[in-house]
Scaffold this motif. Structure first.
Motif, PDB file in Angstrom:
ATOM      1  N   ALA A  21      15.974  27.320  -6.735  1.00  0.00           N
ATOM      2  CA  ALA A  21      17.077  26.460  -6.301  1.00  0.00           C
ATOM      3  C   ALA A  21      18.406  26.880  -6.915  1.00  0.00           C
ATOM      4  O   ALA A  21      19.464  26.759  -6.292  1.00  0.00           O
ATOM      5  CB  ALA A  21      16.775  25.009  -6.653  1.00  0.00           C
ATOM      6  N   CYS A  52      15.077  21.036  -2.590  1.00  0.00           N
ATOM      7  CA  CYS A  52      15.878  21.667  -3.646  1.00  0.00           C
ATOM      8  C   CYS A  52      15.707  21.027  -5.020  1.00  0.00           C
ATOM      9  O   CYS A  52      15.865  21.704  -6.041  1.00  0.00           O
ATOM     10  CB  CYS A  52      17.356  21.677  -3.258  1.00  0.00           C
ATOM     11  N   ASN A  53      15.396  19.737  -5.069  1.00  0.00           N
ATOM     12  CA  ASN A  53      15.237  19.100  -6.381  1.00  0.00           C
ATOM     13  C   ASN A  53      13.775  18.931  -6.774  1.00  0.00           C
ATOM     14  O   ASN A  53      13.453  18.179  -7.684  1.00  0.00           O
ATOM     15  CB  ASN A  53      15.947  17.745  -6.424  1.00  0.00           C
ATOM     16  N   ARG A 102      22.918  27.056  -0.829  1.00  0.00           N
ATOM     17  CA  ARG A 102      22.778  25.859   0.004  1.00  0.00           C
ATOM     18  C   ARG A 102      22.315  24.658  -0.815  1.00  0.00           C
ATOM     19  O   ARG A 102      22.645  23.518  -0.503  1.00  0.00           O
ATOM     20  CB  ARG A 102      21.795  26.125   1.148  1.00  0.00           C
ATOM     21  N   CYS A 103      21.553  24.905  -1.881  1.00  0.00           N
ATOM     22  CA  CYS A 103      21.049  23.802  -2.703  1.00  0.00           C
ATOM     23  C   CYS A 103      22.174  23.107  -3.476  1.00  0.00           C
ATOM     24  O   CYS A 103      22.067  21.925  -3.797  1.00  0.00           O
ATOM     25  CB  CYS A 103      20.000  24.305  -3.691  1.00  0.00           C
ATOM     26  N   LYS A 104      23.224  23.847  -3.778  1.00  0.00           N
ATOM     27  CA  LYS A 104      24.291  23.305  -4.621  1.00  0.00           C
ATOM     28  C   LYS A 104      25.134  22.247  -3.915  1.00  0.00           C
ATOM     29  O   LYS A 104      25.880  21.513  -4.558  1.00  0.00           O
ATOM     30  CB  LYS A 104      25.186  24.449  -5.110  1.00  0.00           C
ATOM     31  N   LEU A 159      15.497  21.590   3.487  1.00  0.00           N
ATOM     32  CA  LEU A 159      15.894  22.239   2.234  1.00  0.00           C
ATOM     33  C   LEU A 159      16.443  21.221   1.240  1.00  0.00           C
ATOM     34  O   LEU A 159      16.177  21.302   0.038  1.00  0.00           O
ATOM     35  CB  LEU A 159      16.930  23.327   2.508  1.00  0.00           C
ATOM     36  N   GLU A 160      17.185  20.251   1.736  1.00  0.00           N
ATOM     37  CA  GLU A 160      17.714  19.208   0.851  1.00  0.00           C
ATOM     38  C   GLU A 160      16.575  18.461   0.165  1.00  0.00           C
ATOM     39  O   GLU A 160      16.641  18.136  -1.021  1.00  0.00           O
ATOM     40  CB  GLU A 160      18.574  18.226   1.648  1.00  0.00           C
TER      41      GLU A 160
END
Length: 261
Positions: A68, A59-60, A73-75, A55-56
């Motif tokens: 996102a 996310c970007n 969790r993305c934050k 996911l990390e």
């Protein structure tokens, strides 16, 4: 084109069904396909079941540009490399590696606010490989083998490709295998990177590969995808599954499709 998307979705499904750790780039491609096909519920379901590392990575990416912002969790992820100057150098090397092989690097160029004019060497792939290898040796001498925390995910991908394409310096290429293996163990590279490099080194040495990543012949006209010599074909898919790789027959179909374009 829609058949290609259907095939890509099938690839994603086959990987998710293995319950093994999957290469993050396959997940990214799968999500892009689901988004294109407007399969919103399936898109959300895949996201919900992803581990933090994958996911990390996602996310970007543009595919999650809207989702996102809705994922807590993305934050929590920090995308700043500890060594941005080294990161940028490696990104430029990565771009050249791929462009010299007719790869499309527009997304990476945009992400890092670059232009082709300021980045591309304008050389063939052999000359590009030699220049990249020279720079990478200097980087290793100065910093050791970089980490994902130091230079980021994309730069680590670039390091892998430069090593993978170092066939003109086989002794050096082979010496990098334990370093790539260590990077995989630390989570800095995907397991597939080790599999691809291991197989390439074996084939370059006239030995049998282990993971079925190298082909002796790919003929889309006659629909023939023939693996290079491979150890223990009966258990090949088990080994591939352990590395988060798709079944070999699915991979053959993907290879035939990619070569025919």
């Amino acid at each position: 084109m829609e058949k290609d998307y259907d095939l890509g979705e099938l690839q994603l499904d086959s990987l998710l069904a293995t319950k093994s750790k999957i290469d993050k780039r396959f997940v990214l491609t799968g999500l892009e396909i689901l988004k294109h096909k407007n399969k919103d519920e399936k898109f959300k379901q895949v996201l919900q079941n992803l581990d933090n590392e994958t996911l990390e990575f996602l996310c970007n990416k543009p595919v999650l540009s809207s989702a996102a912002t809705k994922l807590e969790r993305c934050k929590s992820f920090n995308y700043e490399a500890d060594n941005p100057a080294l990161q940028l150098q490696l990104i430029k090397m990565y771009i050249n590696d791929q462009i010299s092989r007719s790869g499309n690097m527009d997304a990476i160029i945009t992400t890092y606010k670059l232009t082709k004019e300021e980045v591309v060497y304008g050389k063939d792939n052999m000359s590009t490989d030699a220049e990249n290898r020279k720079q990478l040796k200097e980087i290793f001498a100065k910093y050791g083998f970089p980490t994902r925390k130091m230079v980021g995910e994309d730069a680590m991908q670039g390091i892998f490709f430069i090593i993978q394409h170092a066939d003109a310096d086989k002794e050096w290429q082979q010496a990098q295998l334990p370093k790539v293996e260590n990077a995989v163990k630390k989570g800095d590279m995907d397991g597939q990177r080790y599999a691809y490099l291991y197989d390439r080194i074996k084939i370059n040495s006239g030995e049998k590969q282990l993971y079925g990543t190298q082909f002796a012949k790919v003929d889309p006209v006659n629909k023939v995808a023939e693996l290079a010599l491979t150890e223990d074909l009966e258990n090949l898919d088990k080994r591939r599954m352990g590395m988060g790789m798709m079944p070999i027959e699915t991979y053959k179909v993907i290879m035939l499709k990619s070569v025919s374009k």
